[in-house]
Scaffold this active site. Structure first.
Site, PDB file in Angstrom:
ATOM      1  N   GLU A   1       0.818  -1.223   0.000  1.00 40.03           N
ATOM      2  CA  GLU A   1       0.000   0.000   0.000  1.00 40.03           C
ATOM      3  C   GLU A   1       0.851   1.272   0.000  1.00 40.03           C
ATOM      4  OE1 GLU A   1      -3.767  -0.366   2.348  1.00 40.03           O
ATOM      5  OE2 GLU A   1      -2.686  -2.052   3.209  1.00 40.03           O
TER       6      GLU A   1
ATOM      7  N   LYS B   1      -6.115 -10.561  10.282  1.00 38.72           N
ATOM      8  CA  LYS B   1      -7.536 -10.880  10.162  1.00 38.72           C
ATOM      9  C   LYS B   1      -7.929 -12.101  10.986  1.00 38.72           C
ATOM     10  CE  LYS B   1      -7.950  -8.936   5.474  1.00 38.72           C
ATOM     11  NZ  LYS B   1      -6.568  -8.426   5.356  1.00 38.72           N
TER      12      LYS B   1
ATOM     13  N   SER C   1      -5.598  -3.924   2.513  1.00 36.82           N
ATOM     14  CA  SER C   1      -6.089  -3.318   1.272  1.00 36.82           C
ATOM     15  C   SER C   1      -6.394  -4.317   0.166  1.00 36.82           C
ATOM     16  CB  SER C   1      -5.107  -2.272   0.755  1.00 36.82           C
ATOM     17  OG  SER C   1      -5.769  -1.410  -0.165  1.00 36.82           O
TER      18      SER C   1
ATOM     19  N   GLU D   1     -12.714 -17.633   4.160  1.00 38.21           N
ATOM     20  CA  GLU D   1     -14.012 -17.263   4.731  1.00 38.21           C
ATOM     21  C   GLU D   1     -15.164 -17.716   3.848  1.00 38.21           C
ATOM     22  OE1 GLU D   1     -14.020 -13.122   7.099  1.00 38.21           O
ATOM     23  OE2 GLU D   1     -13.544 -12.937   4.983  1.00 38.21           O
TER      24      GLU D   1
ATOM     25  N   ARG E   1     -24.671  -5.857   1.516  1.00 44.79           N
ATOM     26  CA  ARG E   1     -24.151  -4.517   1.259  1.00 44.79           C
ATOM     27  C   ARG E   1     -22.897  -4.289   2.099  1.00 44.79           C
ATOM     28  NH1 ARG E   1     -29.585  -1.113   2.403  1.00 44.79           N
ATOM     29  NH2 ARG E   1     -28.263   0.672   1.857  1.00 44.79           N
TER      30      ARG E   1
ATOM     31  N   SER F   1     -11.402   8.448   0.261  1.00 45.16           N
ATOM     32  CA  SER F   1     -11.412   7.581   1.442  1.00 45.16           C
ATOM     33  C   SER F   1     -12.633   7.835   2.312  1.00 45.16           C
ATOM     34  CB  SER F   1     -10.134   7.780   2.263  1.00 45.16           C
ATOM     35  OG  SER F   1      -9.002   7.341   1.547  1.00 45.16           O
TER      36      SER F   1
END
Length: 353
Positions: free
Chosen positions: A15, A135, A189, A219, A225, A324
């Site tokens: 990033e 994560k 990201s 996952e 949404r 952002s």
């Protein structure tokens, strides 16, 4: 007296370029009547360089600089060491704003250096940065809160020995149904993230993810949404914004969809029941405090058609680019970017009180 603020950007993560964009926003919105802004860029190779002007960040020429600038870990000096032409000087620093995303910037690594120096800094500390960046371990913490999140399987580097992923893929298929999302646990990201629809794609996705991190999160797919909420505060008191929605132009909101696809859009305060908005804000604050958050964070969720809110991830140094969500959400709450930066710097100054 003006405060000496060191803005650090760049870094050797995937990033890097987004960090440079975020840094430009932060620097351009700092009140020069209150702050003396010292700009330090870290190249992809890990060189720390003193940067003269914002335009040098815009055109990338800062990477050709020759003056080194390093944060001293010496608690007594609380300084930036500037090295040039065989000489050095110590520049006193009041506060650091690390506008760094991803590995070695948002994962507790550089925060450890700041803790050694005892220079106040913006954002989460070592522990909260590390567990929020990872994560897998974020999910372990959120499991204890009873907040809904996607089912997952943890795949480790050791599962790749002898180039045989049979056991890992069997574990995934026993726990989850296709399609699944495969994510490097710490890449940030959406780099290295893939969607796998069958065993062949799962194998390919695992090999792509392992390029970015030694731990992988697989996952279940959540259809819903994409909703985000911004948090600002310290360990005792924090506040959350209204919510925003991501309308991704791609199958999922990966790096290209986020930064390179003009069709991706953000909606502030989207249409949804008020009680769901309040639940998202409540969950965002609870997760922020559970990971020992400090300063800022953006907490991301999915909202299923049934109305079920599902936690996705937390970012402890959210983007500050022109597109952002974090600064946009606070602006919707009446706090513009210069005021937001003031609040973050003020919070940082309370860190060691």
């Amino acid at each position: 007296m003006k405060k000496n603020v060191v803005v650090i950007f760049g870094g050797d993560s995937s990033e890097h370029d987004i960090s440079c964009l975020s840094a430009q926003t932060v620097i351009n919105n700092m009140d020069r009547e209150k702050y003396n802004v010292i700009k330090v860029g870290i190249t992809k190779e890990g060189k720390w360089l003193l940067v003269d002007h914002v335009k040098d960040i815009e055109d990338g020429s800062w990477r050709e600089g020759e003056v080194r600038a390093l944060i001293s870990p010496d608690t007594d000096s609380r300084s930036l060491i500037i090295l040039a032409e065989g000489t050095y000087k110590m520049q006193k620093v009041d506060v650091i704003f690390p506008v760094l995303h991803g590995m070695n910037g948002e994962d507790g690594t550089i925060q450890g250096l700041f803790e050694l120096s005892k220079i106040p800094y913006v954002g989460c500390g070592v522990l909260s940065s590390a567990v929020s960046m990872d994560k897998v371990y974020t999910k372990i913490i959120v499991d204890r809160l009873g907040i809904d999140q996607a089912k997952f399987v943890h795949v480790r580097e050791s599962d790749f020995k002898d180039d045989d992923l049979t056991d890992a893929m069997d574990r995934v298929e026993a726990a989850l149904s296709y399609p699944v999302f495969v994510k490097p646990s710490c890449a940030g990201s959406s780099k290295g993230v893939s969607k796998a629809r069958d065993r062949k794609e799962l194998r390919e996705a695992l090999y792509e993810a392992i390029k970015h991190d030694r731990n992988i999160l697989v996952e279940e797919t959540i259809i819903g949404r994409e909703i985000e909420c911004a948090v600002l505060g310290d360990r005792s008191e924090a506040e959350a914004t209204c919510v925003g929605e991501i309308l991704a132009a791609a199958d999922f909101y990966d790096f290209d969809a986020k930064y390179n696809n003009q069709e991706s859009k953000t909606v502030i305060d989207p249409d949804m029941p008020q009680e769901i908005k309040e639940q998202i804000r409540k969950d965002a604050l609870e997760i922020f405090h559970a990971v020992d958050g400090f300063g800022c964070a953006r907490v991301d969720f999915f909202l299923e058609e049934s109305g079920r809110v599902v936690f996705n991830e937390i970012n402890t140094m959210p983007g500050f680019t022109s597109i952002s969500m974090y600064p946009m959400l606070w602006k919707a709450c009446g706090i513009d970017t210069p005021q937001l930066i003031d609040r973050l710097l003020d919070l940082a100054m309370t860190r060691y009180r």
